[in-house]
Write a protein that holds these residues in place. Structure first.
Motif, PDB file in Angstrom:
ATOM      1  N   MET A 353       0.848  -1.195   0.000  1.00 32.67           N
ATOM      2  CA  MET A 353       0.000   0.000   0.000  1.00 32.67           C
ATOM      3  C   MET A 353       0.878   1.238   0.000  1.00 32.67           C
ATOM      4  SD  MET A 353      -2.990  -1.129   2.701  1.00 32.67           S
ATOM      5  CE  MET A 353      -1.802  -1.601   3.962  1.00 32.67           C
ATOM      6  N   PRO A 354       0.686   2.166  -0.941  1.00 36.56           N
ATOM      7  CA  PRO A 354       1.597   3.320  -1.057  1.00 36.56           C
ATOM      8  C   PRO A 354       1.684   4.154   0.216  1.00 36.56           C
ATOM      9  CG  PRO A 354       0.246   3.106  -3.017  1.00 36.56           C
ATOM     10  CD  PRO A 354      -0.320   2.136  -2.028  1.00 36.56           C
ATOM     11  N   SER A 355       0.619   4.845   0.588  1.00 35.13           N
ATOM     12  CA  SER A 355       0.602   5.564   1.864  1.00 35.13           C
ATOM     13  C   SER A 355      -0.835   5.907   2.198  1.00 35.13           C
ATOM     14  CB  SER A 355       1.461   6.836   1.802  1.00 35.13           C
ATOM     15  OG  SER A 355       0.882   7.807   0.959  1.00 35.13           O
ATOM     16  N   GLY A 356      -1.174   5.758   3.471  1.00 34.90           N
ATOM     17  CA  GLY A 356      -2.538   6.034   3.909  1.00 34.90           C
ATOM     18  C   GLY A 356      -2.799   5.390   5.254  1.00 34.90           C
ATOM     19  N   LYS A 357      -4.076   5.196   5.530  1.00 29.29           N
ATOM     20  CA  LYS A 357      -4.490   4.606   6.808  1.00 29.29           C
ATOM     21  C   LYS A 357      -5.738   3.746   6.544  1.00 29.29           C
ATOM     22  CE  LYS A 357      -6.182   9.189   7.023  1.00 29.29           C
ATOM     23  NZ  LYS A 357      -5.572  10.481   6.752  1.00 29.29           N
ATOM     24  N   GLN A 358      -6.586   3.575   7.533  1.00 29.66           N
ATOM     25  CA  GLN A 358      -7.878   2.899   7.444  1.00 29.66           C
ATOM     26  C   GLN A 358      -7.792   1.373   7.483  1.00 29.66           C
ATOM     27  OE1 GLN A 358     -10.964   4.718   4.943  1.00 29.66           O
ATOM     28  NE2 GLN A 358      -9.411   6.088   4.084  1.00 29.66           N
ATOM     29  N   THR A 359      -6.612   0.800   7.689  1.00 34.38           N
ATOM     30  CA  THR A 359      -6.509  -0.643   7.789  1.00 34.38           C
ATOM     31  C   THR A 359      -6.386  -1.062   9.256  1.00 34.38           C
ATOM     32  OG1 THR A 359      -4.097  -0.975   7.817  1.00 34.38           O
ATOM     33  CG2 THR A 359      -5.132  -0.494   5.672  1.00 34.38           C
ATOM     34  N   ALA A 360      -6.382  -2.372   9.480  1.00 29.29           N
ATOM     35  CA  ALA A 360      -6.202  -2.915  10.830  1.00 29.29           C
ATOM     36  C   ALA A 360      -4.761  -3.348  11.079  1.00 29.29           C
ATOM     37  CB  ALA A 360      -7.149  -4.097  11.042  1.00 29.29           C
ATOM     38  N   TYR A 361      -3.843  -2.987  10.201  1.00 28.67           N
ATOM     39  CA  TYR A 361      -2.443  -3.347  10.388  1.00 28.67           C
ATOM     40  C   TYR A 361      -1.791  -2.437  11.430  1.00 28.67           C
ATOM     41  CZ  TYR A 361      -3.173  -6.175   6.225  1.00 28.67           C
ATOM     42  OH  TYR A 361      -3.661  -7.095   5.324  1.00 28.67           O
ATOM     43  N   GLU A 362      -0.718  -2.938  12.040  1.00 24.68           N
ATOM     44  CA  GLU A 362      -0.070  -2.241  13.138  1.00 24.68           C
ATOM     45  C   GLU A 362       0.353  -0.821  12.785  1.00 24.68           C
ATOM     46  OE1 GLU A 362       0.974  -3.539  16.653  1.00 24.68           O
ATOM     47  OE2 GLU A 362      -0.987  -4.161  15.913  1.00 24.68           O
ATOM     48  N   THR A 363       0.786  -0.596  11.564  1.00 23.70           N
ATOM     49  CA  THR A 363       1.213   0.742  11.156  1.00 23.70           C
ATOM     50  C   THR A 363       0.108   1.768  11.348  1.00 23.70           C
ATOM     51  OG1 THR A 363       0.563   0.136   8.901  1.00 23.70           O
ATOM     52  CG2 THR A 363       2.904  -0.027   9.469  1.00 23.70           C
ATOM     53  N   ASP A 364      -1.133   1.332  11.215  1.00 21.89           N
ATOM     54  CA  ASP A 364      -2.276   2.244  11.257  1.00 21.89           C
ATOM     55  C   ASP A 364      -2.918   2.339  12.639  1.00 21.89           C
ATOM     56  OD1 ASP A 364      -1.637   2.035   8.598  1.00 21.89           O
ATOM     57  OD2 ASP A 364      -3.684   1.742   7.894  1.00 21.89           O
ATOM     58  N   ILE A 365      -2.945   1.217  13.382  1.00 20.16           N
ATOM     59  CA  ILE A 365      -3.692   1.190  14.646  1.00 20.16           C
ATOM     60  C   ILE A 365      -2.831   1.450  15.875  1.00 20.16           C
ATOM     61  CG2 ILE A 365      -5.410  -0.396  13.688  1.00 20.16           C
ATOM     62  CD1 ILE A 365      -4.122  -2.631  15.387  1.00 20.16           C
ATOM     63  N   HIS A 366      -1.520   1.212  15.797  1.00 24.44           N
ATOM     64  CA  HIS A 366      -0.650   1.283  16.979  1.00 24.44           C
ATOM     65  C   HIS A 366      -0.030   2.672  17.055  1.00 24.44           C
ATOM     66  CE1 HIS A 366       2.437  -1.149  19.563  1.00 24.44           C
ATOM     67  NE2 HIS A 366       1.893  -0.138  20.226  1.00 24.44           N
ATOM     68  N   LEU A 367      -0.349   3.415  18.114  1.00 25.89           N
ATOM     69  CA  LEU A 367      -0.028   4.839  18.200  1.00 25.89           C
ATOM     70  C   LEU A 367       0.800   5.153  19.438  1.00 25.89           C
ATOM     71  CD1 LEU A 367      -3.574   6.291  17.448  1.00 25.89           C
ATOM     72  CD2 LEU A 367      -1.810   5.633  15.809  1.00 25.89           C
ATOM     73  N   PRO A 368       1.475   6.310  19.432  1.00 24.91           N
ATOM     74  CA  PRO A 368       2.130   6.768  20.655  1.00 24.91           C
ATOM     75  C   PRO A 368       1.116   7.351  21.634  1.00 24.91           C
ATOM     76  CG  PRO A 368       2.411   8.401  18.918  1.00 24.91           C
ATOM     77  CD  PRO A 368       1.698   7.224  18.296  1.00 24.91           C
ATOM     78  N   LEU A 369       1.297   7.066  22.899  1.00 18.25           N
ATOM     79  CA  LEU A 369       0.578   7.762  23.971  1.00 18.25           C
ATOM     80  C   LEU A 369       1.562   7.966  25.116  1.00 18.25           C
ATOM     81  CD1 LEU A 369      -1.880   9.012  25.339  1.00 18.25           C
ATOM     82  CD2 LEU A 369      -2.478   6.714  26.193  1.00 18.25           C
ATOM     83  N   LEU A 370       1.845   9.230  25.413  1.00 21.26           N
ATOM     84  CA  LEU A 370       2.792   9.615  26.453  1.00 21.26           C
ATOM     85  C   LEU A 370       2.079  10.550  27.430  1.00 21.26           C
ATOM     86  CD1 LEU A 370       5.760  10.625  24.108  1.00 21.26           C
ATOM     87  CD2 LEU A 370       5.251   8.341  24.996  1.00 21.26           C
TER      88      LEU A 370
END
Length: 562
Positions: A353-370
């Motif tokens: 996938m070139p670039s974007g979001k909206q999937t359930a893959y880790e790149t899209d769902i796993h975020l920083p929280l500090l």
């Protein structure tokens, strides 16, 4: 901005209409006792200031009033983008808690931001997409979602509240350019122009339309930061606790850097992790199988996008340092919780996938929280499963506010004070993932407010140009996913501590063992036992309809995978 006046943007105290029946939550309001908060404040007052930042001469942080909250929200920032933000790492991460398993319910801007404001999964907010008939600001406004948010809760708890930057996609549209949502005492959000491009936009500043041009002082991230500093300074001078919500547009496309950062990171390329341009996608859903390998041209576009994203985050990094300095100068740092996160993640070449979001893959769902603040353990890591539905309950617990529409999430306050705490008993075992297709609007929404520029996944990049798409999509025009090849099907899924399970509307399934396969290369749904798949399906089926107190109950029930 107008001088700070407590209640200058307040709305009627009767914030809460009768919600739609399918959004009525059940159970608790998630208000923590004053005794717990007092303990946190006393502990926080005993801690030292940040490295290189000495409390102002004679400063004595007061525990006699409620703590402040500074919430900083980036746009489309990946977890690994923190590598480009040394000040955020030093001033927030190292001085507080990192949530190592923090996830997003819907990996799309408007649904995610609505969940943050309300503490609900998107199937309960009703804001499912960025626009059309089932999403965007217009849906939130028409369905009165804004009448009960963390802003109204904190306002009613006696806080000065201010939002600076991005609100909900499509704002303000039919509400009018001077519209300020309930609960916000100070307001500065784009009502017209190209706010995503950081220049040439109009802000609605407490009902007044203020134009910004293309000069160095007009750069969006810096403007919102100055306004947030001003808000903090004014609130501190009145001894009023404040809730400041800073929502920058970086690193969202077109990822415009500040003038001093346009040459940063020469030669930087997107990470070539094992999932990048995945060689064998035969086990993936059909929408992935339909994608060809990345061409050299697409890879150049991805690398250019990655570099510009990193450049645009430099201003955000300076912004955080500037606000920490402001808090320190006003003797508020030791009495302030600083929360840093993103609305959703972003893929850059993973699984073709070139670039974007909206999937359930880790790149899209796993975020920083500090999170740093009074009583928060320093350099701590929380491994408990957490998500964006927990932010509103957490902020409400800190401020003693009450979310009148019962949230689906839970407060994270109990996880803040012990360094590297164990996962509490009866904590959630699963976190719900959702994705919907944007439906046609029931009315003409052309000329709507702030609309997102297309990601490469949505744009036609078949030309030889390396230029990125930067023009916001018309509200009346259909969106095409993955460069027009195939739309991501609707799905619901579960993120477990070490697994991801997804069911698509097409009947396809994905299951990944993230301990053995962190890059999600091997879909084991086809090899999993019927008992395991049935257990996952039954839990997902229960989560699809959860609301209020039933969400924590269903999340926390033991789940045995055989």
């Amino acid at each position: 901005m107008a001088p700070y006046r407590r209640g200058s943007m307040s709305r009627t105290a009767s914030h809460v209409p009768t919600p739609r029946r399918d959004r009525v939550g059940l159970g608790r309001g998630h208000v923590w006792s004053e005794a717990v908060l007092a303990v946190l404040l006393v502990a926080g007052c005993a801690t030292s200031s940040s490295p290189g930042r000495r409390s102002a001469q004679g400063a004595t942080p007061s525990s006699r009033r409620k703590p402040n909250v500074l919430f900083v929200l980036t746009d489309d920032m990946r977890l690994d983008d923190l590598r480009f933000m040394p000040k955020v790492r030093e001033l927030i991460r190292d001085q507080g808690v990192s949530f190592d398993r923090y996830f997003d319910n819907v990996t799309l801007c408007c649904p995610a931001r609505t969940s943050i404001l309300r503490g609900q999964y998107s199937h309960n907010t009703g804001v499912l997409t960025n626009g059309g008939g089932n999403g965007g600001f217009e849906t939130a406004h028409a369905d009165m979602v804004e009448q009960s948010t963390i802003a109204t809760a904190m306002h009613d708890a006696g806080y000065a509240t201010g939002l600076f930057g991005k609100y909900l996609n499509g704002y303000p549209h039919t509400a009018g350019p001077a519209y300020v949502p309930p609960g916000w005492d100070q307001w500065s959000s784009s009502s017209k122009g190209n706010a995503y491009g950081e220049y040439d936009y109009t802000l609605n500043e407490n009902g007044k339309q203020v134009d910004y041009g293309h000069g160095p002082d007009d750069y969006g991230t810096d403007v919102y930061t100055r306004q947030t500093r001003d808000f903090i300074t004014r609130a501190a001078s009145t001894s009023t606790p404040f809730f400041a919500y800073l929502a920058v547009y970086a690193p969202h496309s077109p990822s415009t850097p500040a003038p001093q950062d346009t040459r940063a990171f020469p030669g930087l390329k997107a990470p070539r992790d094992p999932a990048y341009d995945e060689a064998d996608v035969s086990d993936k859903p059909r929408y992935i199988q339909a994608l060809p390998p990345l061409t050299p041209q697409r890879q150049r576009l991805i690398d250019r996008r990655y570099r510009k994203r990193a450049q645009s985050l430099q201003a955000v990094d300076r912004s955080v340092a500037s606000l920490v300095d402001a808090l320190d100068a006003k003797r508020q740092l030791d009495d302030t919780y600083v929360i840093f996160t993103s609305d959703n993640g972003f893929h850059l070449g993973q699984h073709r996938m070139p670039s974007g979001k909206q999937t359930a893959y880790e790149t899209d769902i796993h975020l920083p929280l500090l999170i740093r603040g009074p009583g928060v353990a320093k350099a701590s890591h929380v491994t408990a499963l957490t998500g964006n539905v927990d932010l509103a309950p957490t902020i409400a617990a800190i401020g003693g506010g009450r979310l009148t529409d019962n949230p689906d999430g839970r407060s994270l306050v109990p996880l803040l004070t012990t360094k590297n705490p164990r996962v509490p008993a009866h904590w959630r075992q699963v976190f719900l993932l959702e994705h919907w297709t944007e439906t046609s609007a029931q009315q003409d929404r052309s000329g709507a407010g702030q609309l997102e520029p297309d990601d490469l996944d949505q744009a036609d990049t078949t030309s030889s140009s390396d230029a990125q798409p930067t023009t916001p999509t018309s509200a009346a025009a259909p969106r095409r996913s993955l460069a027009g090849r195939s739309r991501i099907p609707e799905f619901q899924g579960l993120r477990l501590p070490t697994y991801t399970y997804v069911e698509y509307s097409t009947g396809e399934r994905e299951l990944y063992d993230l301990t053995r396969d962190p890059d999600e290369l091997n879909n084991i749904a086809g090899a999993a036992s019927p008992a395991r798949l049935d257990a996952l399906h039954q839990r997902l089926d229960a989560m699809r309809s959860c609301a209020g107190a039933t969400c924590p109950a269903r999340e926390s029930a033991p789940l045995v995978l055989r």
